[in-house]
Design an enzyme around this catalytic site. Sequence first.
Site, PDB file in Angstrom:
ATOM      1  N   GLU A   1     -12.730   2.873   5.592  1.00 46.78           N
ATOM      2  CA  GLU A   1     -12.701   2.330   6.953  1.00 46.78           C
ATOM      3  C   GLU A   1     -13.957   2.562   7.789  1.00 46.78           C
ATOM      4  O   GLU A   1     -14.346   1.673   8.566  1.00 46.78           O
ATOM      5  CB  GLU A   1     -11.500   2.924   7.717  1.00 46.78           C
ATOM      6  CG  GLU A   1     -10.165   2.507   7.159  1.00 46.78           C
ATOM      7  CD  GLU A   1      -9.052   3.382   7.715  1.00 46.78           C
ATOM      8  OE1 GLU A   1      -8.986   4.572   7.334  1.00 46.78           O
ATOM      9  OE2 GLU A   1      -8.281   2.888   8.542  1.00 46.78           O
TER      10      GLU A   1
ATOM     11  N   ARG B   1      -7.666  -1.815   8.887  1.00 47.28           N
ATOM     12  CA  ARG B   1      -8.909  -1.065   8.659  1.00 47.28           C
ATOM     13  C   ARG B   1      -9.489  -0.436   9.933  1.00 47.28           C
ATOM     14  O   ARG B   1      -9.978  -1.150  10.815  1.00 47.28           O
ATOM     15  CB  ARG B   1      -9.943  -1.999   8.027  1.00 47.28           C
ATOM     16  CG  ARG B   1     -10.983  -1.292   7.182  1.00 47.28           C
ATOM     17  CD  ARG B   1     -11.767  -2.294   6.388  1.00 47.28           C
ATOM     18  NE  ARG B   1     -12.519  -1.676   5.313  1.00 47.28           N
ATOM     19  CZ  ARG B   1     -13.118  -2.347   4.335  1.00 47.28           C
ATOM     20  NH1 ARG B   1     -13.045  -3.658   4.305  1.00 47.28           N
ATOM     21  NH2 ARG B   1     -13.771  -1.712   3.381  1.00 47.28           N
TER      22      ARG B   1
ATOM     23  N   PHE C   1      -5.992  -4.025   3.347  1.00 52.82           N
ATOM     24  CA  PHE C   1      -6.685  -3.795   4.623  1.00 52.82           C
ATOM     25  C   PHE C   1      -5.764  -3.245   5.701  1.00 52.82           C
ATOM     26  O   PHE C   1      -6.015  -3.439   6.883  1.00 52.82           O
ATOM     27  CB  PHE C   1      -7.370  -5.092   5.101  1.00 52.82           C
ATOM     28  CG  PHE C   1      -8.302  -5.689   4.088  1.00 52.82           C
ATOM     29  CD1 PHE C   1      -9.466  -5.020   3.724  1.00 52.82           C
ATOM     30  CD2 PHE C   1      -8.002  -6.892   3.459  1.00 52.82           C
ATOM     31  CE1 PHE C   1     -10.322  -5.555   2.768  1.00 52.82           C
ATOM     32  CE2 PHE C   1      -8.854  -7.432   2.501  1.00 52.82           C
ATOM     33  CZ  PHE C   1     -10.016  -6.761   2.154  1.00 52.82           C
TER      34      PHE C   1
ATOM     35  N   THR D   1      -3.345  11.226  10.828  1.00 51.22           N
ATOM     36  CA  THR D   1      -3.028  12.069  11.976  1.00 51.22           C
ATOM     37  C   THR D   1      -1.588  12.584  11.903  1.00 51.22           C
ATOM     38  O   THR D   1      -1.251  13.548  12.567  1.00 51.22           O
ATOM     39  CB  THR D   1      -3.263  11.300  13.285  1.00 51.22           C
ATOM     40  OG1 THR D   1      -2.472  10.105  13.240  1.00 51.22           O
ATOM     41  CG2 THR D   1      -4.724  10.935  13.415  1.00 51.22           C
TER      42      THR D   1
ATOM     43  N   ALA E   1      -5.778   5.283   5.657  1.00 48.86           N
ATOM     44  CA  ALA E   1      -6.587   6.293   6.338  1.00 48.86           C
ATOM     45  C   ALA E   1      -7.818   6.668   5.505  1.00 48.86           C
ATOM     46  O   ALA E   1      -8.357   7.771   5.654  1.00 48.86           O
ATOM     47  CB  ALA E   1      -5.750   7.521   6.688  1.00 48.86           C
TER      48      ALA E   1
ATOM     49  N   GLN F   1       0.839  -1.196   0.000  1.00 47.44           N
ATOM     50  CA  GLN F   1       0.000   0.000   0.000  1.00 47.44           C
ATOM     51  C   GLN F   1       0.876   1.250   0.000  1.00 47.44           C
ATOM     52  O   GLN F   1       0.363   2.359  -0.105  1.00 47.44           O
ATOM     53  CB  GLN F   1      -0.893   0.025   1.247  1.00 47.44           C
ATOM     54  CG  GLN F   1      -1.954  -1.060   1.285  1.00 47.44           C
ATOM     55  CD  GLN F   1      -2.694  -1.134   2.603  1.00 47.44           C
ATOM     56  OE1 GLN F   1      -2.708  -2.166   3.251  1.00 47.44           O
ATOM     57  NE2 GLN F   1      -3.313  -0.034   3.030  1.00 47.44           N
TER      58      GLN F   1
ATOM     59  N   GLU G   1       0.530  -1.933   4.622  1.00 47.69           N
ATOM     60  CA  GLU G   1       1.006  -0.551   4.714  1.00 47.69           C
ATOM     61  C   GLU G   1       2.501  -0.531   5.025  1.00 47.69           C
ATOM     62  O   GLU G   1       3.247   0.239   4.441  1.00 47.69           O
ATOM     63  CB  GLU G   1       0.216   0.230   5.774  1.00 47.69           C
ATOM     64  CG  GLU G   1       0.659   1.691   5.859  1.00 47.69           C
ATOM     65  CD  GLU G   1      -0.223   2.582   6.726  1.00 47.69           C
ATOM     66  OE1 GLU G   1      -1.399   2.258   6.937  1.00 47.69           O
ATOM     67  OE2 GLU G   1       0.281   3.624   7.179  1.00 47.69           O
TER      68      GLU G   1
ATOM     69  N   ARG H   1      -4.927   6.783  17.390  1.00 44.88           N
ATOM     70  CA  ARG H   1      -6.254   6.804  16.757  1.00 44.88           C
ATOM     71  C   ARG H   1      -7.301   6.119  17.646  1.00 44.88           C
ATOM     72  O   ARG H   1      -8.478   6.457  17.603  1.00 44.88           O
ATOM     73  CB  ARG H   1      -6.216   6.197  15.352  1.00 44.88           C
ATOM     74  CG  ARG H   1      -7.459   6.500  14.522  1.00 44.88           C
ATOM     75  CD  ARG H   1      -7.341   6.014  13.087  1.00 44.88           C
ATOM     76  NE  ARG H   1      -6.791   7.006  12.178  1.00 44.88           N
ATOM     77  CZ  ARG H   1      -7.516   7.929  11.526  1.00 44.88           C
ATOM     78  NH1 ARG H   1      -8.816   7.981  11.671  1.00 44.88           N
ATOM     79  NH2 ARG H   1      -6.923   8.789  10.722  1.00 44.88           N
TER      80      ARG H   1
HETATM   81  N1  MTE Z   1     -11.367  -2.642   0.143  1.00 46.01           N
HETATM   82  C1  MTE Z   1     -10.850  -3.714  -0.474  1.00 46.01           C
HETATM   83  N2  MTE Z   1     -11.592  -4.350  -1.386  1.00 46.01           N
HETATM   84  N3  MTE Z   1      -9.590  -4.172  -0.186  1.00 46.01           N
HETATM   85  C2  MTE Z   1      -8.813  -3.557   0.767  1.00 46.01           C
HETATM   86  O1  MTE Z   1      -7.681  -3.987   1.002  1.00 46.01           O
HETATM   87  N4  MTE Z   1      -8.628  -1.743   2.428  1.00 46.01           N
HETATM   88  C3  MTE Z   1      -9.363  -0.830   3.318  1.00 46.01           C
HETATM   89  C4  MTE Z   1     -10.390  -0.029   2.520  1.00 46.01           C
HETATM   90  N5  MTE Z   1     -11.171  -0.889   1.683  1.00 46.01           N
HETATM   91  C5  MTE Z   1      -9.340  -2.422   1.454  1.00 46.01           C
HETATM   92  C6  MTE Z   1     -10.640  -1.977   1.087  1.00 46.01           C
HETATM   93  C7  MTE Z   1      -8.507   0.103   4.041  1.00 46.01           C
HETATM   94  S1  MTE Z   1      -7.748  -0.408   5.446  1.00 46.01           S
HETATM   95  C8  MTE Z   1      -8.339   1.395   3.628  1.00 46.01           C
HETATM   96  S2  MTE Z   1      -7.430   2.490   4.519  1.00 46.01           S
HETATM   97  C9  MTE Z   1      -8.938   1.887   2.379  1.00 46.01           C
HETATM   98  O2  MTE Z   1      -9.682   0.881   1.701  1.00 46.01           O
HETATM   99  C10 MTE Z   1      -7.819   2.388   1.474  1.00 46.01           C
HETATM  100  O3  MTE Z   1      -8.273   2.803   0.255  1.00 46.01           O
HETATM  101  P1  MTE Z   1      -8.943   4.243  -0.008  1.00 46.01           P
HETATM  102  O4  MTE Z   1      -8.205   5.235   0.803  1.00 46.01           O
HETATM  103  O5  MTE Z   1      -8.784   4.418  -1.457  1.00 46.01           O
HETATM  104  O6  MTE Z   1     -10.371   4.104   0.438  1.00 46.01           O
HETATM  105  N1  HPA Z   2      -4.222   5.954   9.272  1.00 41.99           N
HETATM  106  C1  HPA Z   2      -3.752   4.958   8.515  1.00 41.99           C
HETATM  107  N2  HPA Z   2      -2.484   4.779   8.261  1.00 41.99           N
HETATM  108  C2  HPA Z   2      -1.605   5.624   8.796  1.00 41.99           C
HETATM  109  C3  HPA Z   2      -2.027   6.688   9.601  1.00 41.99           C
HETATM  110  C4  HPA Z   2      -3.399   6.866   9.854  1.00 41.99           C
HETATM  111  O1  HPA Z   2      -3.850   7.792  10.569  1.00 41.99           O
HETATM  112  N3  HPA Z   2      -0.918   7.349   9.985  1.00 41.99           N
HETATM  113  C5  HPA Z   2       0.116   6.694   9.437  1.00 41.99           C
HETATM  114  N4  HPA Z   2      -0.287   5.663   8.714  1.00 41.99           N
HETATM  115 MO1  MOS Z   3      -6.093   1.347   6.151  1.00 47.08          MO
HETATM  116  S1  MOS Z   3      -5.772   0.471   7.976  1.00 47.08           S
HETATM  117  O1  MOS Z   3      -5.615   2.919   6.788  1.00 47.08           O
HETATM  118  O2  MOS Z   3      -4.707   0.768   5.331  1.00 47.08           O
END
Ligand code: MTE
Ligand code: HPA
Ligand code: MOS
Length: 772
Positions: free
Chosen positions: A723, A352, A238, A452, A521, A207, A242, A320
Amino acid sequence: MKDTVSIVGAAHTDVNHDSAIKHVTGGADYTDDIALPQGALHAYLGVSDVAHAKLLGIDFAKVLATPGVVGVLTADDVPGINDISPTHLNDEPVFPTDTIQFHGQPLFAVIAETRDIARRAAELAEVEYEALPHALDPTEAQNAGYPYVTAPLKLERGDVAPAQAAAPNRIKSRMRVGGQDHMYLEGHIAFAIPGEDDDVVVHCSTQHPSEAQHMVAHVLGVPSNAVVVNVRRMGGGFGGKESQMNLFCVVAAMAAKKWNRAVKIRPDRDQDMTATGKRHDFVIDYDVAFDDTGRIQAVESSFAARCGFSADLSGPVTDRALFHADNAYFYPNVRLSSHPMKTNTVSNTAFRGFGGPQGVIAAERMIEEIAYATGQDPLDVRKANFYGTEDRNVTPYHQVVEDSILDRLVRELEETSDYRQRRQAIIDFNKTSPILKKGIALTPVKFGISFTATWYNQAGALVHVYKDGSIHLNHGGTEMGQGLNTKVAQVVAEAFQVDFGRIKITKTTTEKVPNTSATAASSGTDLNGMAALNAVEQIKERLVKFASENWDVSPEQVIFLANHVHIGEDVLPFDALIKQAYLARVQLSAAGFYKTPKIHWDREKGQGRPFYYYAYGASCSEVTIDTLTGEYQVDRTDVLHDVGRSLNPVLDKGQVEGAFIQGMGWLTTEELWWDDAGRLRTHAPSTYKIPLASDRPRIFNVKLADWSENRELTIKRSKAVGEPPFMLGISVFEALSMAVASVADYRECPRLDAPATPERVLMAVARLQNGA
Ligand code: MTE
Ligand code: HPA
Ligand code: MOS
């Protein structure tokens, strides 16, 4: 003529995920699908079988004697800095030099001609060590005097002690909240190809490509400009990808440079589950003071987390948790503290919600406690404590809640789910049903959007228009199934007023957009959508200037509309204008940039505006439990969720449904279990139960709050969706709690830790039946 009135795939319309068909037909390429070049090698990790020990040495004689083994990598082979800590605390070695810190810790890698050979040979190393005492969970660690892995946080507002003393009611209790394995379909994987000089290209499933690039560079001891990291897509992240991919990228890159051959590393599921971090489990101590109507007067809570052996992202994760310990409720006086405990377990990481869910469930538990203590419907206690709009609107971190829509949203869900009548029917049912008991709960969520770490809230994009009018879109975000690429392409299509199909969505690469943040995030679309829009605006500005000068009209008379450009009285197809602009030497490429406005955060003071805005939602779940076995099912769930003005309702609904189910899994069947030796015994789907299709609510009504609009100037007034809906799963947990409480006539709030596995439900029922 249809194509002059509209475009296909505009913003705010249902557009299927751009890879949907490929996902289900096997046409989507993942890292493991990349054809290997001649001579490619495979790496596999060798791991520790002790939780804490002095590492004395490793004998590789049998490993190296195995036919097909090319060599091993240990800490001694690190040419640069032996550290992959994402928070720069220098506490996470690629491979350890002197101390083993958890059972399953990677100690070395075997490089071989095939993956199978590497994997079998890794078992043959003889690790010499001297065992040390270990502490596995946060309480054990606190008792053993273990340190924090990173600085704890305190949030404080008002005057807690006098409010506690003055309050007529006070409840102190403890709740344990379990962790969670990410169980992405595609596990960790990295594939490195060596280049000339210092160069190396790494294809992987992260990610956070920029961080992987930076890690590879400093571990190899080369500048970042020698390293390229590419991610076409992930089979789910998810949060688990990261920071956790750093290790795999670094191992593949080190081996590729050492042997000058392409190297791939892909752990099996068991190793993926034991060697990489998970959601933090917490021990939460709460102390809530309230008046006789159920209004909260003061809250004092501490959040101790199992962080594992290193800091990783535990600082921001535990922060968080505190930022969400209020969920949707105003605490007039409050003191919250985090305790990010070091433990001899795998280093826990993003998942997530990023600690937020653990904070939210503590708030919801307190509400339930108050409801049982005052004999009220928990929904009434929730409503009585919601943030206000004019007053009662300051959070424990001193951000003012300006945009609460929960009064309306919850009222609407209460009506559409028929909550009150069903609750009464359930109470009646429970009176006459001796074995099967039902419960219902309606729980809200408020989730803060922004990293954050303020500097993370920036993004870049690169947009090219080729002279045939086709468009190449690149941005710093990564695609993990959430539909980010689709949404950003919709933004670009809308801005150029061309069909979505004209836009090529390409892999994420550190070569095109530098210094990106993790796609995390939930802010992927907010940040990258804006950056891409910024790039498009630059190109459009040049096109408008060219057209207005060439056609001798004012810039206002150049209008992009439905695959055409109107220039004064003339109407040209988009392609035609592009061709002319090219011939006139107009630059048809731009780099866009965006940074989130208004946010700031002073961690020392515990004050600021860490979040640009909040996303809201609520869910209502009804469950039935079997009091003889503890088994249960979810009979019905209704969801109303706020995504502002949805960029893509069908994708957003998919996110809400998936997040709800994942949140429900966290709180019901997904249990991580370590034995006394520190071995994770739930390390495969055989012993770790995620929800199946058959576990979904029998009736599942999911709606977006289509009247909502972000009051901040986000991309097309949408809100982040990734999330926040994860925490909608809490309604299942609280409904289970009510079903359990029914066996003792709702006289007390059941002690129920998460996950509420059938076993825990059964034990909670037994405790209440025995009056314990
Ligand atoms: N949806 C799918 N299908 N697969 C994933 O891995 N990760 C989640 C969410 N939805 C995820 C998902 C998480 S932890 C985050 S932070 C966000 O997607 C990241 O993507 P976005 O910022 O584009 O929403
Ligand atoms: N959310 C998700 N990932 C992160 C954050 C946060 O606030 N800060 C650093 N990595
Ligand atoms: Mo989502 S836990 O911020 O990758």
